[in-house]
Design an enzyme around this catalytic site. Structure first.
Site, PDB file in Angstrom:
ATOM      1  N   ASP A 112       0.868  -1.176   0.000  1.00 57.96           N
ATOM      2  CA  ASP A 112       0.000   0.000   0.000  1.00 57.96           C
ATOM      3  C   ASP A 112       0.913   1.238   0.000  1.00 57.96           C
ATOM      4  O   ASP A 112       1.351   1.684  -1.057  1.00 57.96           O
ATOM      5  CB  ASP A 112      -0.884  -0.127   1.252  1.00 57.96           C
ATOM      6  CG  ASP A 112      -1.918   0.955   1.391  1.00 57.96           C
ATOM      7  OD1 ASP A 112      -3.073   0.708   1.097  1.00 57.96           O
ATOM      8  OD2 ASP A 112      -1.559   2.067   1.817  1.00 57.96           O
ATOM      9  N   VAL A 162      -9.333  -3.278   0.535  1.00 61.33           N
ATOM     10  CA  VAL A 162      -9.795  -4.594   0.081  1.00 61.33           C
ATOM     11  C   VAL A 162      -9.716  -5.614   1.226  1.00 61.33           C
ATOM     12  O   VAL A 162      -8.889  -5.468   2.128  1.00 61.33           O
ATOM     13  CB  VAL A 162      -8.967  -5.109  -1.130  1.00 61.33           C
ATOM     14  CG1 VAL A 162      -9.335  -4.350  -2.391  1.00 61.33           C
ATOM     15  CG2 VAL A 162      -7.472  -5.025  -0.881  1.00 61.33           C
TER      16      VAL A 162
HETATM   17  P1  IMP Z   1       1.967  -0.611   3.723  1.00 64.68           P
HETATM   18  O1  IMP Z   1       3.088  -0.612   4.725  1.00 64.68           O
HETATM   19  O2  IMP Z   1       1.180   0.690   3.793  1.00 64.68           O
HETATM   20  O3  IMP Z   1       2.413  -0.905   2.314  1.00 64.68           O
HETATM   21  O4  IMP Z   1       0.911  -1.688   4.166  1.00 64.68           O
HETATM   22  C1  IMP Z   1       1.218  -2.990   4.273  1.00 64.68           C
HETATM   23  C2  IMP Z   1       0.224  -3.771   5.101  1.00 64.68           C
HETATM   24  O5  IMP Z   1      -0.986  -3.046   5.401  1.00 64.68           O
HETATM   25  C3  IMP Z   1      -0.231  -4.971   4.317  1.00 64.68           C
HETATM   26  O6  IMP Z   1       0.637  -6.058   4.519  1.00 64.68           O
HETATM   27  C4  IMP Z   1      -1.605  -5.231   4.890  1.00 64.68           C
HETATM   28  O7  IMP Z   1      -1.515  -6.021   6.063  1.00 64.68           O
HETATM   29  C5  IMP Z   1      -2.125  -3.872   5.261  1.00 64.68           C
HETATM   30  N1  IMP Z   1      -3.003  -3.317   4.201  1.00 64.68           N
HETATM   31  C6  IMP Z   1      -2.719  -2.346   3.306  1.00 64.68           C
HETATM   32  N2  IMP Z   1      -3.758  -2.090   2.486  1.00 64.68           N
HETATM   33  C7  IMP Z   1      -4.735  -2.963   2.869  1.00 64.68           C
HETATM   34  C8  IMP Z   1      -6.072  -3.213   2.380  1.00 64.68           C
HETATM   35  O8  IMP Z   1      -6.584  -2.612   1.424  1.00 64.68           O
HETATM   36  N3  IMP Z   1      -6.742  -4.206   3.031  1.00 64.68           N
HETATM   37  C9  IMP Z   1      -6.241  -4.924   4.074  1.00 64.68           C
HETATM   38  N4  IMP Z   1      -5.007  -4.710   4.549  1.00 64.68           N
HETATM   39  C10 IMP Z   1      -4.253  -3.738   3.955  1.00 64.68           C
END
Ligand code: IMP
Length: 187
Positions: A112, A162
């Site tokens: 994300d 999602v």
């Molecule tokens: P990031 O560090 O922002 O890239 O987020 C990573 C983690 O956030 C992922 O491994 C997920 O556990 C959680 N995450 C990010 N977007 C979503 C989503 O749309 N649905 C559910 N979990 C999410």
């Protein structure tokens, strides 16, 4: 609590609609497994699954890989009950395997902001693996706050929340076999 009505589910009072069905996901996971089997032939890579979200993707991916491989896990702090990242990454479980001189493939459910993957890559690089790459089921390019490079990507998706296929909303919805996207209209 999840209540299902045809192609949509209501989780914690919010409606989600099917975005990627299980057949579509399965085909793409097979493609990624084929690519990894070709690229890592003779190298016995070790998959590092990022808990909890990656466990279903990782299990399906490994079942389709046709080369010797190993597995280990790490766990980072999650979003908690929120849909928006705190921006801070905390390690809740370390890897047990010795990955020095090993070919490592980090397996994530979704990238994300990219902050978690950025942290993981920096952290694992300190263990001096022979190579370090990434396999992610989902990528939200419009949410990206880092320049992390992704090697195997299942689907590039819109910047919307999602659930399903391992991904949760406040720990609910991981068991759903299809992937659902938040429907802001909620109708
Ligand atoms: P990031 O560090 O922002 O890239 O987020 C990573 C983690 O956030 C992922 O491994 C997920 O556990 C959680 N995450 C990010 N977007 C979503 C989503 O749309 N649905 C559910 N979990 C999410």
């Amino acid at each position: 609590m999840v209540s299902e009505e045809g192609r949509s589910v209501v989780i914690n009072g919010e409606r989600f609609r099917v975005y990627l069905d299980r057949e579509t996901i399965e085909r793409r996971v097979r493609d990624i497994a084929d690519a990894i089997s070709r690229d890592y032939e003779g190298k016995t890579p070790i998959f590092i699954g990022v808990l909890n979200g990656a466990f279903i993707f990782l299990a399906d991916l490994m079942r389709h890989v046709r080369i010797d491989c190993e597995v280990d896990f790490l766990k980072l702090s999650s979003y908690g009950a929120e849909r928006i990242t705190s921006g801070k990454v905390r390690e809740l479980k370390r890897i047990d395997a010795d990955i020095e001189n090993r070919h490592v493939i980090v397996v994530e459910d979704i990238v994300d902001t990219g902050l978690s993957m950025d942290w993981i890559m920096d952290h694992l690089a300190e263990h001096r693996p022979a190579s370090l790459s990434t396999a992610v089921l989902l990528h939200k390019p419009d949410a990206s706050r880092t320049k992390v490079s992704l090697d195997y990507v299942g689907f590039r998706i819109e910047n919307k929340f999602v659930v399903g296929y391992g991904l949760d909303y406040a720990q609910v919805g991981r068991h759903l076999p299809d992937l659902y996207m938040l429907d802001p209209s909620g109708q």
